[in-house]
Structures are given as structure tokens and as C-alpha cells.
Design a protein around this motif. Structure first.
Motif, PDB file in Angstrom:
ATOM      1  N   GLY A  12     -14.120  -3.258  -2.838  1.00 35.28           N
ATOM      2  CA  GLY A  12     -14.652  -4.607  -3.035  1.00 35.28           C
ATOM      3  C   GLY A  12     -13.607  -5.529  -3.645  1.00 35.28           C
ATOM      4  O   GLY A  12     -13.869  -6.692  -3.925  1.00 35.28           O
ATOM      5  N   LYS A  13     -12.366  -5.020  -3.812  1.00 33.25           N
ATOM      6  CA  LYS A  13     -11.353  -5.819  -4.510  1.00 33.25           C
ATOM      7  C   LYS A  13     -10.978  -7.103  -3.764  1.00 33.25           C
ATOM      8  O   LYS A  13     -10.687  -8.115  -4.398  1.00 33.25           O
ATOM      9  N   GLY A  14     -11.012  -7.055  -2.410  1.00 36.82           N
ATOM     10  CA  GLY A  14     -10.656  -8.244  -1.626  1.00 36.82           C
ATOM     11  C   GLY A  14     -11.677  -9.353  -1.821  1.00 36.82           C
ATOM     12  O   GLY A  14     -11.324 -10.515  -2.089  1.00 36.82           O
ATOM     13  N   ASP A  30      -3.602 -11.275  -0.301  1.00 36.69           N
ATOM     14  CA  ASP A  30      -4.056  -9.914  -0.056  1.00 36.69           C
ATOM     15  C   ASP A  30      -2.793  -9.117   0.293  1.00 36.69           C
ATOM     16  O   ASP A  30      -2.307  -9.174   1.423  1.00 36.69           O
ATOM     17  N   THR A  31      -2.240  -8.395  -0.697  1.00 39.60           N
ATOM     18  CA  THR A  31      -0.935  -7.756  -0.479  1.00 39.60           C
ATOM     19  C   THR A  31      -1.014  -6.584   0.503  1.00 39.60           C
ATOM     20  O   THR A  31      -0.007  -6.222   1.103  1.00 39.60           O
ATOM     21  N   GLY A  32      -2.215  -6.028   0.688  1.00 38.64           N
ATOM     22  CA  GLY A  32      -2.381  -4.947   1.667  1.00 38.64           C
ATOM     23  C   GLY A  32      -2.009  -5.433   3.068  1.00 38.64           C
ATOM     24  O   GLY A  32      -1.534  -4.652   3.894  1.00 38.64           O
ATOM     25  N   TYR A  35       1.621  -4.720   3.980  1.00 37.26           N
ATOM     26  CA  TYR A  35       1.857  -3.345   4.418  1.00 37.26           C
ATOM     27  C   TYR A  35       1.264  -3.118   5.807  1.00 37.26           C
ATOM     28  O   TYR A  35       1.824  -2.415   6.633  1.00 37.26           O
ATOM     29  N   ARG A  36       0.113  -3.753   6.049  1.00 38.15           N
ATOM     30  CA  ARG A  36      -0.513  -3.636   7.364  1.00 38.15           C
ATOM     31  C   ARG A  36       0.328  -4.311   8.444  1.00 38.15           C
ATOM     32  O   ARG A  36       0.411  -3.832   9.579  1.00 38.15           O
ATOM     33  N   ALA A  37       0.952  -5.434   8.107  1.00 38.84           N
ATOM     34  CA  ALA A  37       1.787  -6.145   9.083  1.00 38.84           C
ATOM     35  C   ALA A  37       3.000  -5.289   9.460  1.00 38.84           C
ATOM     36  O   ALA A  37       3.377  -5.214  10.635  1.00 38.84           O
ATOM     37  N   VAL A  89      10.427   0.452   1.685  1.00 40.37           N
ATOM     38  CA  VAL A  89       9.428  -0.483   2.219  1.00 40.37           C
ATOM     39  C   VAL A  89       8.848  -1.305   1.067  1.00 40.37           C
ATOM     40  O   VAL A  89       8.725  -2.530   1.150  1.00 40.37           O
ATOM     41  N   ARG A  90       8.560  -0.628  -0.048  1.00 42.30           N
ATOM     42  CA  ARG A  90       7.990  -1.334  -1.206  1.00 42.30           C
ATOM     43  C   ARG A  90       8.948  -2.396  -1.727  1.00 42.30           C
ATOM     44  O   ARG A  90       8.554  -3.497  -2.043  1.00 42.30           O
ATOM     45  N   SER A  91      10.258  -2.034  -1.799  1.00 47.21           N
ATOM     46  CA  SER A  91      11.163  -3.052  -2.340  1.00 47.21           C
ATOM     47  C   SER A  91      11.393  -4.181  -1.343  1.00 47.21           C
ATOM     48  O   SER A  91      11.626  -5.318  -1.757  1.00 47.21           O
ATOM     49  N   GLY A 111      -4.298  -5.652  -4.556  1.00 42.96           N
ATOM     50  CA  GLY A 111      -3.526  -4.571  -3.936  1.00 42.96           C
ATOM     51  C   GLY A 111      -3.717  -3.268  -4.674  1.00 42.96           C
ATOM     52  O   GLY A 111      -4.842  -2.915  -5.061  1.00 42.96           O
ATOM     53  N   ARG A 112      -2.596  -2.538  -4.837  1.00 49.07           N
ATOM     54  CA  ARG A 112      -2.658  -1.237  -5.501  1.00 49.07           C
ATOM     55  C   ARG A 112      -1.824  -1.220  -6.787  1.00 49.07           C
ATOM     56  O   ARG A 112      -2.062  -0.424  -7.682  1.00 49.07           O
ATOM     57  N   ASP A 113      -0.777  -2.067  -6.810  1.00 50.88           N
ATOM     58  CA  ASP A 113       0.187  -1.988  -7.916  1.00 50.88           C
ATOM     59  C   ASP A 113       0.454  -3.367  -8.513  1.00 50.88           C
ATOM     60  O   ASP A 113       1.530  -3.615  -9.038  1.00 50.88           O
ATOM     61  N   ILE A 114      -0.511  -4.269  -8.413  1.00 50.75           N
ATOM     62  CA  ILE A 114      -0.275  -5.633  -8.903  1.00 50.75           C
ATOM     63  C   ILE A 114      -0.174  -5.624 -10.433  1.00 50.75           C
ATOM     64  O   ILE A 114       0.778  -6.148 -10.998  1.00 50.75           O
ATOM     65  N   ALA A 161      -8.474  10.751   2.484  1.00 52.44           N
ATOM     66  CA  ALA A 161      -7.065  11.025   2.778  1.00 52.44           C
ATOM     67  C   ALA A 161      -6.194   9.885   2.258  1.00 52.44           C
ATOM     68  O   ALA A 161      -5.126  10.103   1.681  1.00 52.44           O
ATOM     69  N   ARG A 162      -6.672   8.664   2.434  1.00 55.12           N
ATOM     70  CA  ARG A 162      -5.911   7.504   2.001  1.00 55.12           C
ATOM     71  C   ARG A 162      -5.830   7.434   0.471  1.00 55.12           C
ATOM     72  O   ARG A 162      -4.779   7.143  -0.092  1.00 55.12           O
ATOM     73  N   ASP A 163      -6.960   7.744  -0.197  1.00 55.82           N
ATOM     74  CA  ASP A 163      -6.997   7.768  -1.670  1.00 55.82           C
ATOM     75  C   ASP A 163      -5.938   8.726  -2.193  1.00 55.82           C
ATOM     76  O   ASP A 163      -5.217   8.424  -3.138  1.00 55.82           O
ATOM     77  N   ARG A 165      -3.262   9.879  -0.679  1.00 55.61           N
ATOM     78  CA  ARG A 165      -1.883   9.419  -0.449  1.00 55.61           C
ATOM     79  C   ARG A 165      -1.517   8.259  -1.373  1.00 55.61           C
ATOM     80  O   ARG A 165      -0.444   8.237  -1.965  1.00 55.61           O
ATOM     81  N   ASP A 166      -2.439   7.290  -1.504  1.00 53.53           N
ATOM     82  CA  ASP A 166      -2.145   6.105  -2.326  1.00 53.53           C
ATOM     83  C   ASP A 166      -1.977   6.471  -3.809  1.00 53.53           C
ATOM     84  O   ASP A 166      -1.184   5.866  -4.511  1.00 53.53           O
ATOM     85  N   SER A 167      -2.746   7.471  -4.275  1.00 54.46           N
ATOM     86  CA  SER A 167      -2.664   7.832  -5.697  1.00 54.46           C
ATOM     87  C   SER A 167      -1.608   8.889  -5.951  1.00 54.46           C
ATOM     88  O   SER A 167      -1.089   8.998  -7.060  1.00 54.46           O
ATOM     89  N   GLY A 168      -1.304   9.698  -4.926  1.00 50.73           N
ATOM     90  CA  GLY A 168      -0.400  10.827  -5.130  1.00 50.73           C
ATOM     91  C   GLY A 168       1.063  10.510  -4.912  1.00 50.73           C
ATOM     92  O   GLY A 168       1.916  11.288  -5.289  1.00 50.73           O
ATOM     93  N   ARG A 169       1.352   9.343  -4.289  1.00 47.69           N
ATOM     94  CA  ARG A 169       2.763   9.057  -3.988  1.00 47.69           C
ATOM     95  C   ARG A 169       3.558   8.784  -5.267  1.00 47.69           C
ATOM     96  O   ARG A 169       2.990   8.375  -6.283  1.00 47.69           O
ATOM     97  N   GLU A 170       4.878   8.971  -5.149  1.00 51.87           N
ATOM     98  CA  GLU A 170       5.720   8.771  -6.318  1.00 51.87           C
ATOM     99  C   GLU A 170       5.992   7.297  -6.596  1.00 51.87           C
ATOM    100  O   GLU A 170       6.060   6.872  -7.746  1.00 51.87           O
TER     101      GLU A 170
HETATM  102  O1   DC Z   1      -5.711  -2.854   0.630  1.00 55.41           O
HETATM  103  P1   DC Z   1      -5.462  -2.326   2.018  1.00 55.41           P
HETATM  104  O2   DC Z   1      -6.382  -1.202   2.379  1.00 55.41           O
HETATM  105  O3   DC Z   1      -5.462  -3.413   3.041  1.00 55.41           O
HETATM  106  O4   DC Z   1      -3.961  -1.720   1.993  1.00 55.41           O
HETATM  107  C1   DC Z   1      -3.395  -1.041   3.096  1.00 55.41           C
HETATM  108  C2   DC Z   1      -2.405   0.013   2.594  1.00 55.41           C
HETATM  109  O5   DC Z   1      -1.284  -0.634   1.988  1.00 55.41           O
HETATM  110  C3   DC Z   1      -2.972   0.976   1.557  1.00 55.41           C
HETATM  111  O6   DC Z   1      -3.262   2.237   2.103  1.00 55.41           O
HETATM  112  C4   DC Z   1      -1.904   1.122   0.520  1.00 55.41           C
HETATM  113  C5   DC Z   1      -0.914   0.045   0.801  1.00 55.41           C
HETATM  114  N1   DC Z   1      -0.784  -0.936  -0.296  1.00 55.41           N
HETATM  115  C6   DC Z   1       0.086  -0.639  -1.312  1.00 55.41           C
HETATM  116  O7   DC Z   1       0.679   0.453  -1.305  1.00 55.41           O
HETATM  117  N2   DC Z   1       0.304  -1.538  -2.308  1.00 55.41           N
HETATM  118  C7   DC Z   1      -0.347  -2.708  -2.326  1.00 55.41           C
HETATM  119  N3   DC Z   1      -0.107  -3.588  -3.311  1.00 55.41           N
HETATM  120  C8   DC Z   1      -1.281  -3.031  -1.300  1.00 55.41           C
HETATM  121  C9   DC Z   1      -1.484  -2.100  -0.305  1.00 55.41           C
END
Ligand code: DC
Length: 208
Positions: A12-14, A30-32, A35-37, A89-91, A111-114, A161-163, A165-170
């Protein structure tokens, strides 16, 4: 004033970030979508998400049309989740987000890391969650409303699966910043969740 809204997929964050932006009269990113682009670019061009080199190439000249339906498709969601684990990719996407956050007058970013990486100085930080089942239910309905066939069990498996990966990455994993306020929207509809978020933000601003 910077407002950072982080959380997992379909929490519900969006919706909350857009409501906060409207309430405080701030621009929203919407920073996601960034990454989607990149993911969509890679997918269209037939690149391999398992290759960091190819994912990095997909960061060049990303054109972002937020109305492109394919940005929110399941294959693109999965690719976005994998390529977002690459530090390169992040940088490549960092500067764009920082500049947006630091613009005069302030901004809302979700996003995830704002709250942890992009804008650790944000005055208001929210970490929005909901149970995986509730999130899968929301996503299934959302996809159906857009005319895409989706089965609850498959969507739930994708979300888990996405949770992971998103939480487990370095690199910049999804985690709650120490000073972020937690908002669990499992038992809330969009209206209740946005009202709760506005209340929390106002309380935080009053407290200074
Ligand atoms: O919020 P979203 O589901 O549209 O994001 C798509 C993917 O982008 C999500 O799996 C993780 C990544 N993401 C990220 O790593 N950091 C962000 N600030 C936003 C999204």
C-alpha cells in the motif's frame, strides 16, 4: 521536507505516498518504476537478467512512460527484483533519486531504501507492511482489474520470492530504518491506510 515511504510489494506504500504528496502539496516519485524501466528495457532487448553487465547496459537511456502497462506485468516485476540486487544498477539510479529528494520545497519518494540510503535525512519516514496473503490478494485483484489473469497461489509465491530477494540482497536490502514509523495495513482499506499515514506524518512533524 522529505517524506520517505518504504515497504514490500503491494503493502500500500504507493497509494500512501501519493496521498501524502497530495496532502502536503509535494511532488512524488515512485522509485520502483525506475527499476521496472530498466527491467523492461532489458526484457524488450532480450538481455539476460542473470548478467550484471547486461543489466547495467539496460540502465543507459531509460525512457520511462509511467502509463506503459508492461511496466507492472509479472515478468517485469520479477526481472526488476533481480536486477535491483546489482550494486551497479543501484548506483546508476541513485543520482536521479537523490536530486528528486533534494529539490527545493521537498518531495515524497516511495521504494525500498528511501529512508535508509536515498534520503536518510528525511523528516518523515514510514515503513508500510501487510501480511503476504493480504498483499497477494490485493495484487491478484489489481491484475484482474487490468484484464490480466492471475491466480492467488501464483501471486503469493511471487510475492514471497520477491520479499526474500528484496530483503536478502546485500546492496541496500529492504529494511526498516531505525527512525521509521511502522504502519501495518493488513486490516485497512486504502482510505483507512492513507488516513493513518497522514496522521502519523502530521504527528511526527508537530513533534519536530
Ligand atoms: O515497488 P515496486 O514493486 O514497483 O519495485 C520493483 C522492484 O524494484 C522491487 O522488487 C525492488 C526494486 N526496488 C528497489 O530495489 N529499490 C527501490 N527503492 C524501489 C524498488
Amino acid at each position: 521536507m522529505i517524506i520517505a515511504v518504504d515497504g514490500p510489494a503491494a503493502s500500500g506504500k504507493g497509494t500512501i505516498a501519493r496521498a501524502l504528496a497530495a496532502h502536503f502539496g509535494l511532488p512524488h516519485m515512485d522509485t520502483g518504476l525506475l527499476y521496472r524501466a530498466v527491467a523492461l528495457n532489458l526484457w524488450r532487448w532480450g538481455g539476460d537478467p542473470a548478467s550484471e553487465f547486461e543489466a547495467l547496459r539496460a540502465c543507459d537511456n531509460i525512457s520511462l512512460d509511467p502509463h506503459d502497462e508492461e511496466l507492472r506485468s509479472e515478468p517485469v516485476s520479477m526481472i526488476a527484483s533481480s536486477i535491483s540486487a546489482y550494486p551497479g544498477v543501484r548506483s546508476a539510479l541513485l543520482q536521479r533519486q537523490r536530486e528528486f529528494a533534494e529539490q527545493e520545497g521537498g518531495a515524497v519518494l516511495d521504494g525500498r531504501d528511501i529512508g535508509t540510503v536515498i534520503a536518510p535525512e528525511a523528516e518523515v519516514k514510514l515503513f508500510v507492511t501487510a501480511s503476504p496473503e493480504v498483499r497477494a490478494e490485493r495484487r491478484t485483484k489489481e491484475l484482474a482489474a487490468r484484464g490480466m489473469t492471475a491466480h492467488f497461489e501464483d501471486v503469493l509465491a511471487d510475492i514471497r520470492a520477491r520479499d526474500e530477494r528484496d530483503s536478502g540482497r546485500e546492496a541496500a536490502p529492504l529494511r526498516r530504518a531505525e527512525d521509521a514509523m511502522l504502519l501495518d495495513t493488513s486490516a485497512m482499506d486504502a482510505e483507512a491506510a492513507t488516513a493513518a499515514a497522514i496522521l502519523l506524518a502530521e504527528e511526527r512533524l508537530r513533534a519536530g
